[in-house]
Design a protein around this motif. Structure first.
Motif, PDB file in Angstrom:
ATOM      1  N   LEU A 279       0.828  -1.208   0.000  1.00 22.66           N
ATOM      2  CA  LEU A 279       0.000   0.000   0.000  1.00 22.66           C
ATOM      3  C   LEU A 279       0.867   1.264   0.000  1.00 22.66           C
ATOM      4  O   LEU A 279       0.538   2.256  -0.656  1.00 22.66           O
ATOM      5  CB  LEU A 279      -0.939  -0.005   1.210  1.00 22.66           C
ATOM      6  CG  LEU A 279      -2.071  -1.037   1.151  1.00 22.66           C
ATOM      7  CD1 LEU A 279      -2.808  -1.101   2.495  1.00 22.66           C
ATOM      8  CD2 LEU A 279      -3.052  -0.706   0.021  1.00 22.66           C
ATOM      9  N   GLY A 280       1.982   1.225   0.731  1.00 23.03           N
ATOM     10  CA  GLY A 280       2.902   2.361   0.732  1.00 23.03           C
ATOM     11  C   GLY A 280       3.513   2.586  -0.645  1.00 23.03           C
ATOM     12  O   GLY A 280       3.590   3.722  -1.135  1.00 23.03           O
TER      13      GLY A 280
ATOM     14  N   PHE B 174      11.292  -9.382   6.712  1.00 21.25           N
ATOM     15  CA  PHE B 174      10.814  -8.677   5.525  1.00 21.25           C
ATOM     16  C   PHE B 174      11.403  -7.263   5.409  1.00 21.25           C
ATOM     17  O   PHE B 174      11.028  -6.504   4.523  1.00 21.25           O
ATOM     18  CB  PHE B 174       9.283  -8.594   5.548  1.00 21.25           C
ATOM     19  CG  PHE B 174       8.622  -9.950   5.581  1.00 21.25           C
ATOM     20  CD1 PHE B 174       8.354 -10.629   4.405  1.00 21.25           C
ATOM     21  CD2 PHE B 174       8.286 -10.549   6.785  1.00 21.25           C
ATOM     22  CE1 PHE B 174       7.759 -11.881   4.425  1.00 21.25           C
ATOM     23  CE2 PHE B 174       7.702 -11.799   6.823  1.00 21.25           C
ATOM     24  CZ  PHE B 174       7.434 -12.466   5.632  1.00 21.25           C
ATOM     25  N   TYR B 175      12.324  -6.944   6.295  1.00 22.69           N
ATOM     26  CA  TYR B 175      12.895  -5.605   6.359  1.00 22.69           C
ATOM     27  C   TYR B 175      13.572  -5.198   5.049  1.00 22.69           C
ATOM     28  O   TYR B 175      13.387  -4.091   4.548  1.00 22.69           O
ATOM     29  CB  TYR B 175      13.899  -5.537   7.522  1.00 22.69           C
ATOM     30  CG  TYR B 175      14.651  -4.250   7.643  1.00 22.69           C
ATOM     31  CD1 TYR B 175      14.074  -3.138   8.248  1.00 22.69           C
ATOM     32  CD2 TYR B 175      15.957  -4.137   7.152  1.00 22.69           C
ATOM     33  CE1 TYR B 175      14.780  -1.944   8.371  1.00 22.69           C
ATOM     34  CE2 TYR B 175      16.664  -2.952   7.272  1.00 22.69           C
ATOM     35  CZ  TYR B 175      16.067  -1.862   7.882  1.00 22.69           C
ATOM     36  OH  TYR B 175      16.767  -0.683   7.995  1.00 22.69           O
ATOM     37  N   GLU B 176      14.392  -6.101   4.491  1.00 22.14           N
ATOM     38  CA  GLU B 176      15.157  -5.756   3.285  1.00 22.14           C
ATOM     39  C   GLU B 176      14.245  -5.404   2.122  1.00 22.14           C
ATOM     40  O   GLU B 176      14.557  -4.511   1.324  1.00 22.14           O
ATOM     41  CB  GLU B 176      16.086  -6.905   2.900  1.00 22.14           C
ATOM     42  CG  GLU B 176      17.269  -7.039   3.834  1.00 22.14           C
ATOM     43  CD  GLU B 176      18.206  -8.153   3.427  1.00 22.14           C
ATOM     44  OE1 GLU B 176      18.536  -8.255   2.235  1.00 22.14           O
ATOM     45  OE2 GLU B 176      18.599  -8.925   4.316  1.00 22.14           O
ATOM     46  N   GLU B 177      13.114  -6.091   2.023  1.00 21.65           N
ATOM     47  CA  GLU B 177      12.191  -5.799   0.928  1.00 21.65           C
ATOM     48  C   GLU B 177      11.596  -4.402   1.089  1.00 21.65           C
ATOM     49  O   GLU B 177      11.465  -3.658   0.111  1.00 21.65           O
ATOM     50  CB  GLU B 177      11.078  -6.849   0.872  1.00 21.65           C
ATOM     51  CG  GLU B 177      10.162  -6.650  -0.306  1.00 21.65           C
ATOM     52  CD  GLU B 177       9.112  -7.738  -0.434  1.00 21.65           C
ATOM     53  OE1 GLU B 177       8.310  -7.659  -1.387  1.00 21.65           O
ATOM     54  OE2 GLU B 177       9.073  -8.652   0.417  1.00 21.65           O
ATOM     55  N   VAL B 178      11.232  -4.042   2.309  1.00 21.57           N
ATOM     56  CA  VAL B 178      10.687  -2.703   2.558  1.00 21.57           C
ATOM     57  C   VAL B 178      11.719  -1.638   2.200  1.00 21.57           C
ATOM     58  O   VAL B 178      11.410  -0.642   1.533  1.00 21.57           O
ATOM     59  CB  VAL B 178      10.254  -2.560   4.033  1.00 21.57           C
ATOM     60  CG1 VAL B 178       9.915  -1.114   4.367  1.00 21.57           C
ATOM     61  CG2 VAL B 178       9.047  -3.456   4.318  1.00 21.57           C
TER      62      VAL B 178
ATOM     63  N   TYR C 233      12.108  -1.152  -1.643  1.00 22.87           N
ATOM     64  CA  TYR C 233      11.087  -0.299  -2.251  1.00 22.87           C
ATOM     65  C   TYR C 233      11.192   1.148  -1.771  1.00 22.87           C
ATOM     66  O   TYR C 233      10.996   2.091  -2.548  1.00 22.87           O
ATOM     67  CB  TYR C 233       9.693  -0.857  -1.956  1.00 22.87           C
ATOM     68  CG  TYR C 233       9.361  -2.080  -2.762  1.00 22.87           C
ATOM     69  CD1 TYR C 233       9.471  -2.080  -4.150  1.00 22.87           C
ATOM     70  CD2 TYR C 233       8.926  -3.254  -2.141  1.00 22.87           C
ATOM     71  CE1 TYR C 233       9.169  -3.206  -4.899  1.00 22.87           C
ATOM     72  CE2 TYR C 233       8.626  -4.380  -2.886  1.00 22.87           C
ATOM     73  CZ  TYR C 233       8.744  -4.355  -4.263  1.00 22.87           C
ATOM     74  OH  TYR C 233       8.460  -5.464  -5.009  1.00 22.87           O
ATOM     75  N   TYR C 234      11.506   1.324  -0.504  1.00 15.45           N
ATOM     76  CA  TYR C 234      11.558   2.673   0.058  1.00 15.45           C
ATOM     77  C   TYR C 234      12.684   3.486  -0.590  1.00 15.45           C
ATOM     78  O   TYR C 234      12.501   4.659  -0.955  1.00 15.45           O
ATOM     79  CB  TYR C 234      11.740   2.603   1.572  1.00 15.45           C
ATOM     80  CG  TYR C 234      11.566   3.918   2.300  1.00 15.45           C
ATOM     81  CD1 TYR C 234      10.682   4.893   1.839  1.00 15.45           C
ATOM     82  CD2 TYR C 234      12.281   4.186   3.457  1.00 15.45           C
ATOM     83  CE1 TYR C 234      10.515   6.094   2.511  1.00 15.45           C
ATOM     84  CE2 TYR C 234      12.118   5.381   4.143  1.00 15.45           C
ATOM     85  CZ  TYR C 234      11.240   6.335   3.662  1.00 15.45           C
ATOM     86  OH  TYR C 234      11.082   7.522   4.330  1.00 15.45           O
ATOM     87  N   ALA C 235      13.851   2.874  -0.748  1.00 13.97           N
ATOM     88  CA  ALA C 235      14.973   3.566  -1.390  1.00 13.97           C
ATOM     89  C   ALA C 235      14.620   3.945  -2.820  1.00 13.97           C
ATOM     90  O   ALA C 235      14.946   5.048  -3.290  1.00 13.97           O
ATOM     91  CB  ALA C 235      16.220   2.681  -1.368  1.00 13.97           C
ATOM     92  N   TYR C 236      13.940   3.039  -3.513  1.00 16.24           N
ATOM     93  CA  TYR C 236      13.543   3.309  -4.900  1.00 16.24           C
ATOM     94  C   TYR C 236      12.612   4.520  -4.982  1.00 16.24           C
ATOM     95  O   TYR C 236      12.850   5.438  -5.781  1.00 16.24           O
ATOM     96  CB  TYR C 236      12.875   2.067  -5.496  1.00 16.24           C
ATOM     97  CG  TYR C 236      11.963   2.373  -6.666  1.00 16.24           C
ATOM     98  CD1 TYR C 236      12.480   2.842  -7.871  1.00 16.24           C
ATOM     99  CD2 TYR C 236      10.583   2.212  -6.551  1.00 16.24           C
ATOM    100  CE1 TYR C 236      11.636   3.146  -8.937  1.00 16.24           C
ATOM    101  CE2 TYR C 236       9.742   2.507  -7.610  1.00 16.24           C
ATOM    102  CZ  TYR C 236      10.268   2.974  -8.804  1.00 16.24           C
ATOM    103  OH  TYR C 236       9.434   3.279  -9.844  1.00 16.24           O
ATOM    104  N   VAL C 237      11.563   4.549  -4.150  1.00 16.38           N
ATOM    105  CA  VAL C 237      10.596   5.641  -4.278  1.00 16.38           C
ATOM    106  C   VAL C 237      11.164   6.965  -3.790  1.00 16.38           C
ATOM    107  O   VAL C 237      10.852   8.025  -4.341  1.00 16.38           O
ATOM    108  CB  VAL C 237       9.255   5.314  -3.571  1.00 16.38           C
ATOM    109  CG1 VAL C 237       8.577   4.127  -4.233  1.00 16.38           C
ATOM    110  CG2 VAL C 237       9.429   5.087  -2.086  1.00 16.38           C
TER     111      VAL C 237
ATOM    112  N   TYR D 153      23.789  -2.745  -4.694  1.00 12.18           N
ATOM    113  CA  TYR D 153      23.034  -2.082  -5.759  1.00 12.18           C
ATOM    114  C   TYR D 153      22.311  -0.848  -5.231  1.00 12.18           C
ATOM    115  O   TYR D 153      22.433   0.248  -5.786  1.00 12.18           O
ATOM    116  CB  TYR D 153      22.049  -3.062  -6.379  1.00 12.18           C
ATOM    117  CG  TYR D 153      20.914  -2.411  -7.142  1.00 12.18           C
ATOM    118  CD1 TYR D 153      21.170  -1.583  -8.232  1.00 12.18           C
ATOM    119  CD2 TYR D 153      19.591  -2.611  -6.760  1.00 12.18           C
ATOM    120  CE1 TYR D 153      20.131  -0.968  -8.925  1.00 12.18           C
ATOM    121  CE2 TYR D 153      18.546  -2.009  -7.452  1.00 12.18           C
ATOM    122  CZ  TYR D 153      18.821  -1.188  -8.533  1.00 12.18           C
ATOM    123  OH  TYR D 153      17.793  -0.573  -9.197  1.00 12.18           O
ATOM    124  N   LEU D 154      21.547  -1.014  -4.142  1.00  9.30           N
ATOM    125  CA  LEU D 154      20.765   0.100  -3.599  1.00  9.30           C
ATOM    126  C   LEU D 154      21.666   1.262  -3.202  1.00  9.30           C
ATOM    127  O   LEU D 154      21.406   2.416  -3.541  1.00  9.30           O
ATOM    128  CB  LEU D 154      19.957  -0.361  -2.389  1.00  9.30           C
ATOM    129  CG  LEU D 154      18.734  -1.233  -2.643  1.00  9.30           C
ATOM    130  CD1 LEU D 154      18.121  -1.679  -1.317  1.00  9.30           C
ATOM    131  CD2 LEU D 154      17.700  -0.478  -3.469  1.00  9.30           C
TER     132      LEU D 154
END
Length: 497
Positions: free
Chosen positions: A161-162, A211-215, A218-222, A252-253
């Motif tokens: 949702l975020g 699940f922290y790494e997945e969050v 996405y957060y770094a991308y947005v 990568y990030l």
């Protein structure tokens, strides 16, 4: 030892919360957690092995199709291959069918379906399948909203949702936005960022820590690519710090955000130390990034990395842009025939699915840039502001022949003075770029107006900021038009208009 005990405790709490005690066929057990962890280190071969073991031991576990979809998702992110995309996208429906037949009382039931839809939407948008992507975003959004009503304490709902709120709230005009508006789907960028920031802050303290790494992914991308947030570097480095150095995704990030935010030397160091070996997924894009970083400091040895990318890349993106950069290297070496050859490749090879390649084609079709403007541009992108200023400080717009080059000269000095915190000089040069280049097809004038708006916003001069942002929006038929317009509209929202 303490770390191991902590992980075991987390696993058992997770197991109690959702998998086998309550929902026998949504079992995020040890095999699944190991597969998930391997996926987010980009050790996709290891992940497949754990999934294969789980299939033998618990063939009815409906976490399996979700994990398999993650593997496909990251296979396509790292390869960028249209061939792989066309081959793998057929897996989606069978996975959803498998999950759909399972326990509707599990919080993973709707969540897993939403994740699969969202992952395919993100991939499809890379390959121009905008209508199907819009349908999948709509489906994912509805599934997650329903799941949040049923399971308000299931934190993983907020991840999707975020992301959806952030991306949709700042989606540039185009095919995807048009398709989504048909369904009445809108987002709110600030709401989405707040959701993801809260998750990144709180997940390590919760039972959903794995699940922290997945969050953070996405957060770094947005933060970087969607919101263009000035906090992108600080927050990305903060939240990725606790990720293990064995994660290629971490490399990568961090390197990507460092390059995008002018922390160039740091990007070079990160890429030089990235984990390597046969257990990691091939990721040619990292060679492209390394080439960008070296060229930003005018290291013409960057051609080694660009050539390696072209040799190993099986994808459709960044081919035009890589050839453009190789052309620039030839130009800076004084190799006119080499420049002409690479510019021809930038025009005639590759695709225009993404903005970088569209812009590369535009630049390849334009006259060659003057060497001093090109060097200043590269140094500015790397954050070497004093060196960039030295190149242009004793020159003036009248020294250049074309309106394009005169406009770019003013624009470049505006950006340099802006980042040096010299607002008055920046505003003067931005205004000169707007006056000189307002009717041209190049992005300099429109982006100068956008950046002018940000300077006035920083000064809390809301009236002038509004005027500048509206000026950016009013300019049409130029490069990066959708992106600049979206950022200007976000600026208007921030200053209350």
């Amino acid at each position: 030892m303490i770390k191991s005990l902590r992980f075991i405790l987390i696993f058992f709490v997770l197991a109690f919360l959702s998998p086998k005690n309550s929902f026998a066929n949504f079992d995020f057990n040890t095999n699944c957690l190991n597969a998930y962890k391997s996926i987010f280190e980009l050790k996709l071969g290891n992940a497949k092995a754990y999934i294969a073991t789980e299939k033998k031991q618990h063939p009815n576990n409906s976490i399996i199709p979700l994990l398999e979809n993650y593997v496909d998702y990251f296979t396509l992110i790292t390869s960028g291959s249209k061939v792989d995309f066309d081959k793998l996208k057929g897996n989606k429906s069978a996975r959803l069918d498998k999950i759909n037949d399972d326990d509707k009382n599990s919080p993973y039931y709707l969540y897993a379906q939403a994740e699969i839809n969202l992952q395919w939407a993100l991939i499809r948008s890379r390959f121009g399948e905008y209508f199907n992507a819009a349908m999948e975003i709509r489906k994912a959004n509805n599934l997650l909203l329903d799941n949040k009503k049923k399971f308000p304490n299931f934190l993983l709902n907020d991840k999707g949702l975020g992301l959806i709120n952030t991306v949709l709230g700042n989606l540039p005009d185009g095919a995807l936005k048009s398709a989504l508006s048909t369904f009445g789907i809108k987002g709110n960028t600030q709401t989405g960022l707040a959701i993801l920031d809260k998750l990144a802050e709180n997940l390590p303290k919760s039972t959903y820590e794995p699940f922290y790494e997945e969050v953070v992914f996405y957060y770094a991308y947005v933060l970087t690519d969607v919101a263009h947030s000035p906090a992108a570097y600080v927050k990305t480095m903060k939240y990725t710090e606790r990720i293990a150095d064995t994660s290629l995704l971490k490399s990568y990030l961090q390197s990507y955000v460092c390059i995008k935010t002018a922390h160039n030397d740091e990007a070079i160091n990160i890429l030089a130390k990235k984990p390597e070996g046969g257990t990691y997924q091939s990721f040619p894009y990292l060679d492209y990034l390394e080439g960008i970083a070296h060229l930003n400091k005018l290291d013409l040895g960057a051609s080694t990395y660009f050539n390696r990318f072209l040799q190993t890349n099986k994808g459709v993106n960044f081919i035009k842009d890589t050839n453009l950069h190789l052309g620039w290297i030839a130009l800076l070496k004084g190799d006119k025939s080499g420049y002409t050859s690479f510019i021809s490749k930038a025009n005639n090879s590759g695709y225009t699915y993404n903005e970088k390649d569209k812009q590369a084609q535009n630049e390849a079709s334009a006259p060659a840039p003057p060497a001093d403007l090109l060097k200043a541009r590269l140094l500015y992108d790397g954050g070497y502001l004093s060196k960039a200023l030295q190149l242009l400080d004793d020159r003036k717009a009248a020294d250049y022949n074309s309106d394009k080059d005169k406009t770019e000269f003013n624009y470049r000095l505006g950006r340099i003075y802006d980042d040096l915190g010299k607002d008055d000089q920046a505003l003067n040069y931005y205004q000169a770029a707007i006056t000189q280049g307002k009717g041209l097809k190049y992005y300099f004038a429109a982006n100068a107006a956008l950046q002018m708006g940000k300077v006035y916003e920083k000064k809390n001069n809301k009236v002038k900021a509004k005027e500048a942002f509206n000026n950016a929006i009013s300019m049409k038929n130029h490069e990066y038009e959708s992106s600049i317009e979206s950022q200007a509209k976000m600026g208007l929202k921030r200053v209350g208009f």
